[in-house]
Design a protein around this motif. Sequence first.
Motif, PDB file in Angstrom:
ATOM      1  N   MET A   1      43.647  45.168  65.041  1.00  0.00           N
ATOM      2  CA  MET A   1      42.738  45.377  63.912  1.00  0.00           C
ATOM      3  C   MET A   1      42.323  46.847  63.828  1.00  0.00           C
ATOM      4  O   MET A   1      42.398  47.580  64.803  1.00  0.00           O
ATOM      5  N   GLY A   2      41.873  47.259  62.624  1.00  0.00           N
ATOM      6  CA  GLY A   2      41.486  48.634  62.414  1.00  0.00           C
ATOM      7  C   GLY A   2      40.028  48.871  62.749  1.00  0.00           C
ATOM      8  O   GLY A   2      39.440  48.187  63.571  1.00  0.00           O
ATOM      9  N   ASP A   3      39.459  49.854  62.078  1.00  0.00           N
ATOM     10  CA  ASP A   3      38.064  50.206  62.307  1.00  0.00           C
ATOM     11  C   ASP A   3      37.135  49.139  61.739  1.00  0.00           C
ATOM     12  O   ASP A   3      37.504  48.353  60.877  1.00  0.00           O
ATOM     13  N   ALA A   4      35.900  49.134  62.232  1.00  0.00           N
ATOM     14  CA  ALA A   4      34.893  48.216  61.720  1.00  0.00           C
ATOM     15  C   ALA A   4      34.068  48.931  60.658  1.00  0.00           C
ATOM     16  O   ALA A   4      33.660  50.080  60.838  1.00  0.00           O
ATOM     17  N   ILE A   5      33.848  48.257  59.538  1.00  0.00           N
ATOM     18  CA  ILE A   5      33.110  48.821  58.408  1.00  0.00           C
ATOM     19  C   ILE A   5      31.995  47.864  58.024  1.00  0.00           C
ATOM     20  O   ILE A   5      32.210  46.654  57.942  1.00  0.00           O
ATOM     21  N   GLY A  21      38.714  47.112  52.045  1.00  0.00           N
ATOM     22  CA  GLY A  21      38.746  47.388  53.475  1.00  0.00           C
ATOM     23  C   GLY A  21      39.573  46.372  54.227  1.00  0.00           C
ATOM     24  O   GLY A  21      40.367  46.722  55.122  1.00  0.00           O
ATOM     25  N   GLN A  26      41.037  46.555  57.966  1.00  0.00           N
ATOM     26  CA  GLN A  26      39.803  46.835  58.689  1.00  0.00           C
ATOM     27  C   GLN A  26      38.988  45.560  58.897  1.00  0.00           C
ATOM     28  O   GLN A  26      39.153  44.574  58.181  1.00  0.00           O
ATOM     29  N   ARG A  27      38.087  45.603  59.858  1.00  0.00           N
ATOM     30  CA  ARG A  27      37.127  44.524  60.079  1.00  0.00           C
ATOM     31  C   ARG A  27      35.878  44.840  59.271  1.00  0.00           C
ATOM     32  O   ARG A  27      35.240  45.871  59.494  1.00  0.00           O
ATOM     33  N   VAL A  28      35.543  43.973  58.340  1.00  0.00           N
ATOM     34  CA  VAL A  28      34.482  44.287  57.380  1.00  0.00           C
ATOM     35  C   VAL A  28      33.352  43.270  57.453  1.00  0.00           C
ATOM     36  O   VAL A  28      33.590  42.052  57.497  1.00  0.00           O
ATOM     37  N   SER A  46      30.592  48.942  64.070  1.00  0.00           N
ATOM     38  CA  SER A  46      30.955  49.736  62.899  1.00  0.00           C
ATOM     39  C   SER A  46      30.709  51.226  63.127  1.00  0.00           C
ATOM     40  O   SER A  46      29.680  51.627  63.666  1.00  0.00           O
ATOM     41  N   GLN A 136      38.967  60.203  57.566  1.00  0.00           N
ATOM     42  CA  GLN A 136      38.862  58.910  58.245  1.00  0.00           C
ATOM     43  C   GLN A 136      38.575  57.791  57.250  1.00  0.00           C
ATOM     44  O   GLN A 136      39.145  56.694  57.336  1.00  0.00           O
ATOM     45  N   CYS A 140      40.912  54.487  56.201  1.00  0.00           N
ATOM     46  CA  CYS A 140      40.379  53.138  56.371  1.00  0.00           C
ATOM     47  C   CYS A 140      40.419  52.299  55.094  1.00  0.00           C
ATOM     48  O   CYS A 140      40.377  51.065  55.161  1.00  0.00           O
TER      49      CYS A 140
END
Length: 310
Positions: A1-5, A21, A26-28, A46, A136, A140
């Motif tokens: 998984m990608g970045d948390a938003i 996202g 991404q984790r949203v 996040s 960044q 994302c």
Amino acid sequence: MGDAITILGAGAWGEGLAALGAAAGQRVQVWSRRGALDLAACLGESRIVVSAVAMAGVEGAIAHLATLPLPEDLILVTATKGLDTQTQQTPAQLWQAAFPHYPIVVLSGPNLSKEIAQGLPAATVVASTDFAAATQVQTCLASDHFRVYLNCDPIGTELGGTLKNVMAIAAGVCDGLALGTNAKAALLTRALPEMVRVGVALGAQPETFFGLSGLGDLLATCSSPLSRNYQVGYSLGQGRSLPQILAHLEGTAEGVNTAAVLLNVAKSHKITLPITIAVNQLLQGEITPIAAVEALMARELKAEGENWWS
């Protein structure tokens, strides 16, 4: 998984950004002040927080976030299009004043939320004085149906998305009165230099207004019945009253409040804003739609000039 938003705001735009996202891997998490989720819990891991609240909710979102412990590497993204009625500041300026040690990134472009929700292709701009932070955010949110561009003029990017809301009301009036394609083309052509005049006075780069967050957003918002600001103008042109229109409007038409704030900006910086003046007079019930058109058509003749926005 990608970045948390974490997305602040569960309206149509907030949900649309959450979908973008997620599509980018991404984790949203989406937080709303009316929801049951705790903001501290939503933040979790996040490192990007995106504010998609209406202009009226920006101060509340800032106040709530300011009570929480935040990671040092957090990036704050504002996707709100409006001006503060008290300070005349943009959302990014409010966020930066409250969180001076964090990078602020502006997200703005021709992004009608209902089309975003349908997964239709679109593009936007992310802008910041912190290029690494903007990059960044770009990474994302970009996907095969959402193209994200960069620039380093956050105030111009933000103002493009804000000012076009007033112009969209004017465009809606034009269509509501059935004035034709020639009139609307003239209106939009003169709307752009009016936007640039404000932008330059407030420190923006004029060329930014030729991009997605300026001309691109202007064309989308002034041409689509999906735009709430366009809907307000169209209904005014059809003879409906503003209170009646707003009572049945789905969501917020930021241009209604922005027009009045812009007049204060114009006075402070001695800027000529004929379209904004006409729109505000119409919104205040001081003139009729036909009278607004007549006032614009009766203005003193002039040349476009070398600096055509002046």
